[in-house]
Design an enzyme around this catalytic site. Structure first.
Site, PDB file in Angstrom:
ATOM      1  N   ASN A  31       1.005  -1.178  -0.079  1.00 48.26           N
ATOM      2  CA  ASN A  31      -0.067  -0.031  -0.186  1.00 48.26           C
ATOM      3  C   ASN A  31       0.922   1.270  -0.011  1.00 48.26           C
ATOM      4  OD1 ASN A  31       0.633   0.358   2.609  1.00 48.26           O
ATOM      5  ND2 ASN A  31      -1.049  -0.325   3.395  1.00 48.26           N
ATOM      6  N   LYS A  32       0.422   2.529   0.018  1.00 52.03           N
ATOM      7  CA  LYS A  32       1.172   3.518  -0.163  1.00 52.03           C
ATOM      8  C   LYS A  32       2.226   3.736   0.959  1.00 52.03           C
ATOM      9  CE  LYS A  32       0.108   8.446  -0.074  1.00 52.03           C
ATOM     10  NZ  LYS A  32      -0.897   9.432  -0.179  1.00 52.03           N
ATOM     11  N   ASP A  88      -6.437  -7.950   1.059  1.00 47.21           N
ATOM     12  CA  ASP A  88      -6.283  -9.234   0.917  1.00 47.21           C
ATOM     13  C   ASP A  88      -7.387  -9.712  -0.530  1.00 47.21           C
ATOM     14  OD1 ASP A  88      -5.109  -9.726   3.304  1.00 47.21           O
ATOM     15  OD2 ASP A  88      -7.017  -9.972   4.328  1.00 47.21           O
TER      16      ASP A  88
HETATM   17  N1  LIG Z   1     -12.507   4.212   0.330  1.00 48.04           N
HETATM   18  C1  LIG Z   1     -12.375   3.378  -0.650  1.00 48.04           C
HETATM   19  N2  LIG Z   1     -12.969   3.554  -1.804  1.00 48.04           N
HETATM   20  C2  LIG Z   1     -12.878   2.605  -3.192  1.00 48.04           C
HETATM   21  N3  LIG Z   1     -12.091   1.778  -2.886  1.00 48.04           N
HETATM   22  C3  LIG Z   1     -11.266   1.588  -1.976  1.00 48.04           C
HETATM   23  C4  LIG Z   1     -11.229   2.247  -0.795  1.00 48.04           C
HETATM   24  N4  LIG Z   1     -10.274   1.972   0.126  1.00 48.04           N
HETATM   25  C5  LIG Z   1      -9.631   0.824  -0.334  1.00 48.04           C
HETATM   26  N5  LIG Z   1     -10.275   0.572  -1.762  1.00 48.04           N
HETATM   27  C6  LIG Z   1      -9.676  -0.345  -2.637  1.00 48.04           C
HETATM   28  O1  LIG Z   1      -8.969  -1.418  -1.997  1.00 48.04           O
HETATM   29  C7  LIG Z   1      -7.365  -1.246  -2.455  1.00 48.04           C
HETATM   30  C8  LIG Z   1      -6.552  -1.541  -1.444  1.00 48.04           C
HETATM   31  O2  LIG Z   1      -6.716  -0.397  -0.493  1.00 48.04           O
HETATM   32  P1  LIG Z   1      -5.648  -0.119   0.424  1.00 48.04           P
HETATM   33  O3  LIG Z   1      -4.544   0.547  -0.643  1.00 48.04           O
HETATM   34  O4  LIG Z   1      -6.139   0.689   1.636  1.00 48.04           O
HETATM   35  O5  LIG Z   1      -4.729  -1.348   1.106  1.00 48.04           O
HETATM   36  P2  LIG Z   1      -4.200  -1.779   2.312  1.00 48.04           P
HETATM   37  O6  LIG Z   1      -3.726  -0.700   3.306  1.00 48.04           O
HETATM   38  O7  LIG Z   1      -3.340  -3.011   2.030  1.00 48.04           O
HETATM   39  O8  LIG Z   1      -5.624  -2.340   3.048  1.00 48.04           O
HETATM   40  P3  LIG Z   1      -5.847  -3.420   4.119  1.00 48.04           P
HETATM   41  O9  LIG Z   1      -4.662  -3.288   5.068  1.00 48.04           O
HETATM   42  O10 LIG Z   1      -7.107  -2.877   5.063  1.00 48.04           O
HETATM   43  O11 LIG Z   1      -6.192  -4.451   3.785  1.00 48.04           O
HETATM   44  C9  LIG Z   1      -7.606   0.107  -3.231  1.00 48.04           C
HETATM   45  O12 LIG Z   1      -6.473  -0.041  -4.178  1.00 48.04           O
HETATM   46  C10 LIG Z   1      -8.951   0.162  -3.779  1.00 48.04           C
HETATM   47  O13 LIG Z   1      -9.029  -0.585  -4.927  1.00 48.04           O
HETATM   48 MG   LIG Z   2      -2.340  -4.493   3.175  1.00 51.59          MG
END
Ligand SMILES: Nc1ncnc2c1ncn2[C@@H]1O[C@H](COP(=O)(O)OP(=O)(O)OP(=O)(O)O)[C@@H](O)[C@H]1O
Ligand SMILES: [Mg+2]
Length: 327
Positions: free
Chosen positions: A205-206, A275
């Site tokens: 993620n970012k 996931d």
């Molecule tokens: N508020 C949102 N609206 C629409 N799509 C979302 C949103 N939040 C997450 N997503 C979708 O989920 C994807 C993964 O989210 P994120 O980048 O938050 O990953 P993450 O931090 O690894 O998530 P997590 O750890 O909660 O599983 C995003 O690229 C997008 O496709």
């Molecule tokens: Mg994650």
């Protein structure tokens, strides 16, 4: 869109191995009636209790619900939580051939106490030993992967930094992946940034991307720099940086970045969107889809995760319906 639909239909023919930190999410729901006379805390009258699969087990669940065949590989404790994880995995139709029981560790459980009527989380209890599994169990896991990997179309490493994924295990996987057509999709965590090699696709993620590249991502240029650096650092065929409501960005060696915006949703909580992303990407790539198709599908599917509270396995039918609606 038509091609995407055909691709999702091929998911049922793929067979994946998911390796990582298996977890159990427990939800205790109730009503707050008053403040306790014993301490300044709310008293919750319990109305219902439920469990769902978390961490790498949620990835397994997502692969199953999207129609793929899947084997879970990881470590659980010799405890009630471990039995519960294995039973729940089998109930989804997954194989648990790669799950090792280790008496030295406690099954990882996240227990959330949630009060109605506003679904407010009051407290979360984390149960985990913090001890790594025994050397014998870790070796057993590597031996399983070494002997079994050839039978799968792809492997997903769902790393939550809890110790199942370690340097030697990643070496076993990388050696296999470079010598075969097995695709390898990694959801990375800090503990192993130094050890990932040759993934087909890796999905930080970012904030993980910022951390791993040591570049603060705050605009388009820094995002591009971080993505390019991670492709080199991990010698990845592709890096997909997920950006929450901003969608995702795909980086490949010697190619311009491609951004995949999504329909932003105002969500109460998103757990497990990452996931769903790895599950969909691995299914799409193992079914012969392109990186672009994988990212498009993952964006749609991960967007559904915020629709419900807690971890969610996105059903293949829901994904297909949503694609059909866009045609
Ligand atoms: N508020 C949102 N609206 C629409 N799509 C979302 C949103 N939040 C997450 N997503 C979708 O989920 C994807 C993964 O989210 P994120 O980048 O938050 O990953 P993450 O931090 O690894 O998530 P997590 O750890 O909660 O599983 C995003 O690229 C997008 O496709
Ligand atoms: Mg994650």
């Amino acid at each position: 869109m038509d091609n995407l639909l055909k691709l999702v239909e091929k998911f049922a023919r793929t067979n994946l191995l998911v390796v990582g930190d298996l977890m159990l999410d427990r939800f205790i729901r109730g009503e707050v009636e008053r403040i306790s006379p014993e301490a300044p805390v709310p008293v919750v009258r319990v109305l219902s209790e439920s469990t769902s699969l978390g961490g790498a087990a949620n990835v397994v669940h997502n692969v199953r619900s999207l129609g793929g065949r899947v084997t879970a590989c990881g470590i659980v404790g010799n405890d009630e939580g471990g039995n519960c994880v294995v039973a729940a995995l089998r109930k989804t139709g997954a194989s648990t051939a790669g799950v090792c029981f280790d008496g030295a560790v406690a099954t990882i459980q996240k227990i959330r106490i949630i009060a109605s009527p506003r679904h407010q989380q009051i407290v979360r209890l984390d149960r985990e030993s913090g001890q790594p599994a025994s050397a014998a169990t870790r070796k057993k896991l590597r031996d399983f992967i070494r002997s079994a990997l050839g039978r799968y179309d792809g492997i997903i490493i769902s790393d939550y930094g809890k110790g199942v994924v370690h340097e030697e295990l990643l070496d076993v996987v990388a050696d296999r992946v470079v010598r075969s057509k097995v695709i390898c999709v990694i959801d990375p965590k800090k503990e192993n940034y130094r050890h990932y090699r040759f993934p087909t696709l890796i999905t930080p993620n970012k904030s993980e991307a910022s951390e791993a590249a040591a570049i603060a991502i705050d605009d388009a240029a820094s995002l591009r720099a971080a993505g390019a650096k991670l492709v080199r650092r991990w010698r990845a065929q592709a890096v997909l940086i997920t950006r929450g409501a901003d969608g995702m960005s795909l980086f490949r060696p010697r190619q311009a970045v491609k951004h995949f915006p999504t329909e932003p949703r105002d969500v109460f909580e998103v757990t497990g969107a990452g996931d769903t992303v790895v599950a969909v990407c691995a299914l799409a790539l193992a079914s012969g889809g392109s990186y672009e198709e994988a990212a498009l599908l993952a964006n749609i599917a991960a967007g559904f995760v915020g629709d419900e509270v807690g971890t969610v396995a996105v059903p293949g039918e829901k994904l297909k319906r949503s694609i059909a609606d866009k045609i």
